[in-house]
Write an enzyme that holds these catalytic residues in place. Structure first.
Site: not given
Ligand code: NAD
Length: 493
Positions: A245-246, A249-250, A301, A397
């Site tokens: 994920g982003s 969040t990571g 990604c 991003e």
């Protein structure tokens, strides 16, 4: 061309109520529900129950029981057979899966067939082939003997236990397969949380897994938003978190997992560069980058977002990109003749529009970037010319259909530009100058460097990020380290 016909199976699946899949059963929704929205029309296409904390506990308990009683000691060859059978069933149900995927993510039906069906089956077969080859090593201890005794040592690779797999919405089934294929091959069991935007194809997968003979509890699906993901990561019986994920969040997931020392693999975002060296064939690079940069509306990604080109060729590149973009058909992703479709969900659509507004406000937009005049979350693919290396569009991003181009003069400046980012997922060099490529590869801060291609992800080749793009590797043989613990055994004789 008109949209393809929905299969009766697709319609029947959409019409059914959906909820969690626990211990081999699709259970009835017990509380809050949420809608799955088709981004091409913004209409709700299915309803899914969010997991309660009781259901979350049941899913982890089912995975733990299956691990302890069945899967950890399951014959490795038989594990591989089940994964191969699941790959067969994915292919046999491929058109239904592809349609469900396109309706919930807006991905072109051609891409859904290619990635979510064909590649998912291919990755699964790769993992299936490893089940009989997960071994430790024997080694000779190096310290001198104390009193004439001899020593020997070996390592065991032990499956780690219950894996929490948390996946994003851009390739919901394929990325789920990357995680559950690896975990199940290593003898772990799985609780998978799909994105709240795209839960349907993994629910279909869970049903197919049962049909393939996967023991009940080896794969469980729980649905919901970030709070359910967080509760899953915190669960004391989860021994490993595999998150895609982003970055934002990571980082939270990593902190939460660290509180209990839970193992954690993070596959996060990128701000990937495609770099045309002085000798690059611009027509070849534009043709390829048009596909690779805008595929699935740039929601990939590893897709290139930053394009570097020698200053004396920047106008040629921009002209060729603009001309090619003007020819690419955009419209319904269920129409096989379209190349571009909608952005996958409303928050992402708003995010992309805000980046485009920034580019317009700063006079950087060269082509496209307009909302499309029809229902659905459509934006025409955009080309931007950066003003400086610190531009928002060179640093953040966008995860959207925006390529940002910047010029450079020499190699040392170029290396600084490539590495001037907190991300480190992938970089491509477009060149036939072997010496320049070999000089640059070790100095590029990214998990993958491609030469004359970009975004290619292959099950035989390790994939992952450096810097903020993540921790750990998927695929190759590297995945085995992520789902097993090494136990060392030493003996004197
Ligand atoms: P996201 O981080 O918003 O969500 C990913 C998943 O995490 C979802 O299932 C979400 O519900 C869940 N989640 C949210 N908050 C959580 C929390 N606090 N604890 C646990 N789980 C939580 O990402 P997204 O918008 O779904 O996906 C897009 C991002 O994913 C992009 O940044 C993209 O680059 C990245 N991505 C990376 C790879 C890779 O292999 N490196 C592949 C695909 C996508």
């Amino acid at each position: 061309m008109p949209d393809i016909q929905l299969l009766p199976e697709t319609s029947a699946f959409l019409d059914r109520p959906h909820s969690q899949f626990i211990a081999g059963e699709a259970i009835a929704a017990s509380g809050e529900t949420f809608d799955v929205i088709n981004p091409a029309t913004e209409a709700a296409i299915a309803t899914v129950g969010a997991a309660s904390s009781d259901e979350l506990n049941q899913a982890v308990a089912a995975a733990k029981t299956c691990f302890n009683d069945v899967w950890a000691d399951f014959n490795p060859y038989a594990r591989g057979q089940i994964l191969n059978k699941l790959a067969d069933l994915i292919e046999q149900n491929g058109e239904e899966i592809a349609q469900l995927e396109t309706l919930s993510s807006g991905k072109s039906i051609n891409l859904a067939r290619l990635f979510e069906v064909q590649q998912s089956a291919l990755f699964l077969r790769y993992f299936a082939s490893w089940t009989t080859k997960i071994n430790g090593e024997t080694m000779q201890p190096s310290l001198p003997s104390m009193a004439g005794e001899k020593y020997s040592a070996f390592t065991l690779r032990q499956h780690i236990g219950v894996v929490a797999a948390i996946v994003p919405w851009n390739f919901p089934l394929m990325i789920a397969i990357w995680k559950l294929g690896a975990a199940l091959a290593c003898g772990c069991t799985v609780v998978l949380k799909p994105s709240e935007f795209t839960p349907l194809t993994v629910l279909k997968l869970a049903e197919l897994a049962r049909q393939a003979g996967l023991p009940d509890g080896a794969l469980n699906i729980i649905n919901g938003k970030g709070d359910i993901g967080e509760a899953l990561v915190k669960h004391p019986d989860v021994k490993k978190v595999s998150f895609t994920g982003s970055v934002q969040t990571g980082m939270k997931v990593n902190q939460t997992a660290a509180q209990d020392m839970t193992r954690c693999t993070l596959e996060l975002g990128g701000k990937n560069s495609a770099v045309l060296l002085h000798d690059a064939d611009i027509d070849r690079a534009v043709g390829a980058l048009l596909q690779l940069g805008y595929i699935h509306q740039g929601q990939v990604c590893a897709a290139p977002e930053r394009i570097y080109v020698p200053n004396d060729r920047i106008d040629e590149l921009l002209d060729k990109f603009s001309a090619a973009l003007s020819q690419a058909p955009i419209g319904s992703p269920m129409d096989e003749s379209n190349v571009f479709g909608p952005i996958s969900n409303k928050p992402q659509y708003e995010k992309v529009l805000s980046y485009l507004q920034y580019a317009k406000d700063h006079g950087q937009l060269v082509y496209g970037g307009e909302p499309f005049d029809q229902d659905g979350l459509y934006i025409t693919p955009a080309l931007v010319k950066a003003s400086s290396a610190e531009d928002v569009l060179m640093q953040q991003e966008t995860f959207g259909p925006i390529l940002t181009v910047m010029g450079y003069d020499d190699e040392s400046e170029l290396l600084e530009l490539i590495n001037n980012t907190p991300y480190g997922l992938g970089t491509s060099l477009w060149t036939n100058n072997l010496s320049a490529a070999m000089r640059m590869i070790p100095k590029i801060e990214s998990g993958t460097v491609w030469i004359n291609l970009h975004t290619m992800v292959d099950p035989a080749v390790p994939f992952g990020g450096v810097k903020q793009s993540g921790i750990g590797r998927e695929f190759g043989s590297a995945f085995i380290d992520e789902y097993t613990e090494l136990k060392s055994v030493m003996m004197a004789y």
